[in-house]
Motif scaffolding. Structure first.
Motif, PDB file in Angstrom:
ATOM      1  N   GLU A  49      -3.795  98.222  30.751  1.00 40.56           N
ATOM      2  CA  GLU A  49      -2.666  99.149  30.875  1.00 40.56           C
ATOM      3  C   GLU A  49      -2.391  99.802  29.534  1.00 40.56           C
ATOM      4  OE1 GLU A  49       0.732  98.594  33.479  1.00 40.56           O
ATOM      5  OE2 GLU A  49       0.102  96.522  33.765  1.00 40.56           O
ATOM      6  N   GLY A  51       0.376 101.792  27.061  1.00 44.85           N
ATOM      7  CA  GLY A  51       1.722 101.333  26.773  1.00 44.85           C
ATOM      8  C   GLY A  51       1.722  99.885  26.316  1.00 44.85           C
ATOM      9  N   GLN A  78     -18.799 112.681  23.017  1.00 49.64           N
ATOM     10  CA  GLN A  78     -19.408 113.174  24.260  1.00 49.64           C
ATOM     11  C   GLN A  78     -18.486 114.139  25.006  1.00 49.64           C
ATOM     12  OE1 GLN A  78     -22.883 110.852  24.099  1.00 49.64           O
ATOM     13  NE2 GLN A  78     -22.382 111.653  26.111  1.00 49.64           N
ATOM     14  N   GLN A  82     -16.336 119.520  25.991  1.00 47.99           N
ATOM     15  CA  GLN A  82     -15.983 120.005  27.325  1.00 47.99           C
ATOM     16  C   GLN A  82     -14.562 120.560  27.384  1.00 47.99           C
ATOM     17  OE1 GLN A  82     -16.872 116.835  30.169  1.00 47.99           O
ATOM     18  NE2 GLN A  82     -18.438 116.063  28.782  1.00 47.99           N
ATOM     19  N   HIS A 215      -7.630 112.704  27.491  1.00 47.14           N
ATOM     20  CA  HIS A 215      -7.372 111.524  28.319  1.00 47.14           C
ATOM     21  C   HIS A 215      -7.700 111.822  29.782  1.00 47.14           C
ATOM     22  CE1 HIS A 215      -4.312 108.140  29.425  1.00 47.14           C
ATOM     23  NE2 HIS A 215      -5.524 107.827  29.716  1.00 47.14           N
ATOM     24  N   GLU A 216      -7.245 112.956  30.251  1.00 46.37           N
ATOM     25  CA  GLU A 216      -7.514 113.381  31.625  1.00 46.37           C
ATOM     26  C   GLU A 216      -9.017 113.498  31.874  1.00 46.37           C
ATOM     27  OE1 GLU A 216      -5.021 114.163  33.919  1.00 46.37           O
ATOM     28  OE2 GLU A 216      -6.566 114.532  35.440  1.00 46.37           O
ATOM     29  N   ARG A 217      -9.710 114.018  30.905  1.00 44.85           N
ATOM     30  CA  ARG A 217     -11.149 114.228  31.038  1.00 44.85           C
ATOM     31  C   ARG A 217     -11.912 112.895  31.047  1.00 44.85           C
ATOM     32  NH1 ARG A 217     -15.111 118.031  32.186  1.00 44.85           N
ATOM     33  NH2 ARG A 217     -13.274 119.384  32.028  1.00 44.85           N
ATOM     34  N   LEU A 218     -11.467 111.955  30.222  1.00 44.06           N
ATOM     35  CA  LEU A 218     -12.159 110.659  30.134  1.00 44.06           C
ATOM     36  C   LEU A 218     -11.850 109.776  31.334  1.00 44.06           C
ATOM     37  CD1 LEU A 218     -11.588 109.912  26.354  1.00 44.06           C
ATOM     38  CD2 LEU A 218     -13.772 110.464  27.440  1.00 44.06           C
ATOM     39  N   GLY A 219     -10.672 109.958  31.923  1.00 49.05           N
ATOM     40  CA  GLY A 219     -10.296 109.128  33.058  1.00 49.05           C
ATOM     41  C   GLY A 219      -9.605 107.849  32.630  1.00 49.05           C
ATOM     42  N   PRO A 220      -9.169 107.064  33.635  1.00 44.40           N
ATOM     43  CA  PRO A 220      -8.388 105.864  33.338  1.00 44.40           C
ATOM     44  C   PRO A 220      -9.252 104.694  32.868  1.00 44.40           C
ATOM     45  CG  PRO A 220      -8.674 106.114  35.707  1.00 44.40           C
ATOM     46  CD  PRO A 220      -9.309 107.319  35.066  1.00 44.40           C
ATOM     47  N   TRP A 221      -8.657 103.768  32.149  1.00 44.59           N
ATOM     48  CA  TRP A 221      -9.244 102.457  31.823  1.00 44.59           C
ATOM     49  C   TRP A 221     -10.542 102.547  31.053  1.00 44.59           C
ATOM     50  CZ3 TRP A 221      -9.274 102.911  37.571  1.00 44.59           C
ATOM     51  CH2 TRP A 221      -7.997 102.784  38.103  1.00 44.59           C
TER      52      TRP A 221
ATOM     53  N   MET B   1      -3.351 112.741  35.345  1.00 38.90           N
ATOM     54  CA  MET B   1      -3.933 111.429  35.678  1.00 38.90           C
ATOM     55  C   MET B   1      -3.380 110.993  37.033  1.00 38.90           C
ATOM     56  SD  MET B   1      -6.088 109.464  33.931  1.00 38.90           S
ATOM     57  CE  MET B   1      -5.967 110.273  32.327  1.00 38.90           C
ATOM     58  N   GLY B   6      -1.983  98.601  39.708  1.00 38.68           N
ATOM     59  CA  GLY B   6      -2.107  98.000  38.394  1.00 38.68           C
ATOM     60  C   GLY B   6      -1.129  98.561  37.385  1.00 38.68           C
ATOM     61  N   ARG B   9       3.544  97.629  34.291  1.00 37.14           N
ATOM     62  CA  ARG B   9       4.525  97.908  33.245  1.00 37.14           C
ATOM     63  C   ARG B   9       5.527  98.960  33.683  1.00 37.14           C
ATOM     64  NH1 ARG B   9       2.872  95.955  27.923  1.00 37.14           N
ATOM     65  NH2 ARG B   9       0.809  95.084  28.270  1.00 37.14           N
ATOM     66  N   GLN B  74     -15.682 103.589  37.710  1.00 37.18           N
ATOM     67  CA  GLN B  74     -14.906 104.789  37.394  1.00 37.18           C
ATOM     68  C   GLN B  74     -15.674 105.722  36.436  1.00 37.18           C
ATOM     69  OE1 GLN B  74     -11.878 105.707  38.616  1.00 37.18           O
ATOM     70  NE2 GLN B  74     -11.975 107.606  37.456  1.00 37.18           N
ATOM     71  N   GLN B  78     -16.512 109.683  37.253  1.00 33.55           N
ATOM     72  CA  GLN B  78     -16.155 110.831  36.410  1.00 33.55           C
ATOM     73  C   GLN B  78     -17.376 111.694  36.091  1.00 33.55           C
ATOM     74  OE1 GLN B  78     -12.159 109.814  35.784  1.00 33.55           O
ATOM     75  NE2 GLN B  78     -12.992 111.221  34.268  1.00 33.55           N
ATOM     76  N   ARG B 105     -13.036 118.834  39.796  1.00 34.75           N
ATOM     77  CA  ARG B 105     -13.072 119.178  38.374  1.00 34.75           C
ATOM     78  C   ARG B 105     -14.463 119.659  37.974  1.00 34.75           C
ATOM     79  NH1 ARG B 105     -12.420 114.297  36.027  1.00 34.75           N
ATOM     80  NH2 ARG B 105     -10.163 114.278  35.864  1.00 34.75           N
ATOM     81  N   ARG B 200     -14.324  96.244  32.255  1.00 32.10           N
ATOM     82  CA  ARG B 200     -14.926  97.560  32.499  1.00 32.10           C
ATOM     83  C   ARG B 200     -16.436  97.447  32.640  1.00 32.10           C
ATOM     84  NH1 ARG B 200     -12.182  98.678  35.012  1.00 32.10           N
ATOM     85  NH2 ARG B 200     -12.525 100.902  35.051  1.00 32.10           N
TER      86      ARG B 200
END
Lengths: 332, 332
Positions: A49, A51, A78, A82, A215-221, B1, B6, B9, B74, B78, B105, B200
């Motif tokens: 997570e 935060g 990488q 983009q 962040h949006e481009r890389l994705g979550p986690w 996002m 999960g 928080r 994930q 992407q 995208r 991951r």
């Protein structure tokens, strides 16, 4: 896939020397890992997570306003091309080759620039990409000069990307404190200075809007839980004195390496605490000479050169010294 | 996002309940983590090297010819859309929302398809993306049917992408054994079944040429050293009996969860071992009812529904049972 240091398995196979017998100087990673703290089970088990305080710890440590944790600065290298409309991108040459490849793959027009040609070309560029200190040359750029370039690029909507992967021992050269300025992106590596390259952690320092797009481009986690837990502890305020001690030790080791090479007639053309760069037409020969003795260094073809990382212990230093002495005997 | 499970928080802040007091059923991750083996120091310290046997362990475990380790499935979600020329992409709906977002995208034309509409649309598609079993609906697709679709897509140079993130307990439905066929890509998740989502790790199973292109796109070292070491051990032949035991236990837990919901008048519309899916116009209300009691489930708006993950222990099961009984009392 580009060639990199750290390809010890391939060398072991090629030279028929067991993995465990090598002195691996092929990377610019600190040879003694920072002690790995206990990792809470939740870090392995749960989805990481945000935060969790990692970004804040990095901001405090590097002196930046905003930081995005990434899975190694490579992940940012990488993805960043983009985020920009196709443009004219100046890339310092020689430098870490993944930058040029990523911008080219992203559809940009590459302009490969020697350091001394940047000034003349700057006002024709949309983006300028360089490493400070540079890898593998060790060349350093003065912050005032970089900020001047950044301001000129930004006036035309352009951007300066500074890869500070090897900056930790020379924080006075860092642009981290200016990284919230529009048109400036700073990359920091975690694994090199702390000798923990396996965990894949790095940071992008930039204005908040750009970090949100990345962040949006890389994705979550993208950064694993153990890496986040470790990074939070290591970069936190409790580690401050130990980090400074480590910086001094690595700085001294880098000077020792430069001295050792020079003493054997192989004076480096540049370097940082974590590596020294030897420019020599004999690069291929010396690389092979060392590899046959189980010592792996990183070879570059253009210009013909070798990069030496730091030995991990006194036995490693002595082994390198003997090999360099043998090489001198054989070649003189 | 996009929103995800999960996000404990955020819920803890919103409902003013301390993190440690929550029963988190918002993910489809096995609640009991597989025992974390000792991780060798080198895995933390050195750059991860391929050729360490991880891909081979995954191939043997999943019954596939080729596997590319990725930093969670994930990461593949992407990147995969960037490997295909812009086309008409059918995406199962509802399903894991990151698929649709990634293809959109990537510049593709999205066709959102209910399961029952795929057959009629198939021959107009370049790519078909679905999850088997589907998340969150739990719907399963027969392998023979999927292979028919794959063959028809492939005839026209198209491709079937099957996300098997929740397949481990029902391996008879997997297409892993066929994944070297051109025009078929299978994604496997590591963290969900083994309860180790923090590391991951995931795998792409496909023909070697496509894996090479994806690898090039993702860049080097995307999977961390500790994740590689752990994955190698957990997926290796020594773990085979324990993996089968775990599959049986999780399967039983999933059936218990379905039974518990049904017993409280909330019969799930579908599910897998790791989650049950409840379709109800009361989804928002029940979500809030549970959250006020410190129980977090995952809510979907279209269609209005909730996804329940597995409680980790008997106390969690009892707590969920009490809350469901209270809800029934309040609403009848």
């Amino acid at each position: 896939m580009l060639e990199h240091g750290g390809r010890l398995r391939a060398a072991a196979q090629r030279y028929g020397i067991p993995l465990s017998d090598w002195l691996d100087l092929s990377t610019g990673i600190a040879p003694e890992p920072w002690p790995v703290p206990a990792i809470p089970l939740d870090a392995w088990a749960r989805l990481p997570e945000e935060g969790d305080g990692l970004a804040e710890a990095a901001c405090a440590c590097y002196g930046a306003a905003h930081a995005l944790p990434v899975a190694g600065s490579q992940a940012a290298i990488q993805a960043l091309p983009q985020l920009f409309a196709p443009g004219r991108v100046g890339v310092l040459t020689p430098s870490y080759a993944e930058h040029a490849q990523a911008w080219q793959r992203g559809g940009h027009r590459l302009v490969r620039l020697a350091a001394e040609d940047i000034e003349a070309q700057l006002d024709t560029l949309d983006v300028l990409v360089l490493a400070n200190p540079n890898n593998p040359t060790g060349e350093r750029f003065e912050p005032s000069r970089l900020l001047d370039w950044q301001a000129r690029l930004e006036q035309r909507g352009g951007c300066l990307l500074v890869d500070e992967a090897f900056m930790d021992c020379t924080p006075g050269y860092s642009l981290a404190a200016y990284s919230q300025r529009p048109g400036l992106i700073v990359l920091r590596s975690f694994g090199k200075f702390f000798g923990l390259a396996g965990i894949r952690l790095g940071f992008v320092l930039a204005e908040a809007a750009l970090l949100a797009r990345l962040h949006e481009r890389l994705g979550p986690w993208t950064v694993g839980g153990p890496a986040r837990a470790l990074g939070r502890q290591v970069l936190g305020p409790a580690g401050s004195a130990a980090r400074e001690r480590r910086a001094r030790q690595l700085q001294a080791a880098g000077e020792r390496l430069a001295g050792l090479l020079s003493a054997h007639g192989l004076a480096p053309a540049g370097g940082t605490a974590l590596f020294q760069w030897l420019r020599t037409p004999q690069a291929a020969r010396l690389h092979d000479f060392l590899a046959r003795r189980g010592i792996l260094v990183r070879r570059f073809e253009t210009p013909a050169s070798l990069r030496f990382g730091l030995p991990a212990d006194e036995a490693g230093w002595q082994r390198l010294a003997r090999a360099l002495a043998d090489y001198r005997k054989e070649t003189t």
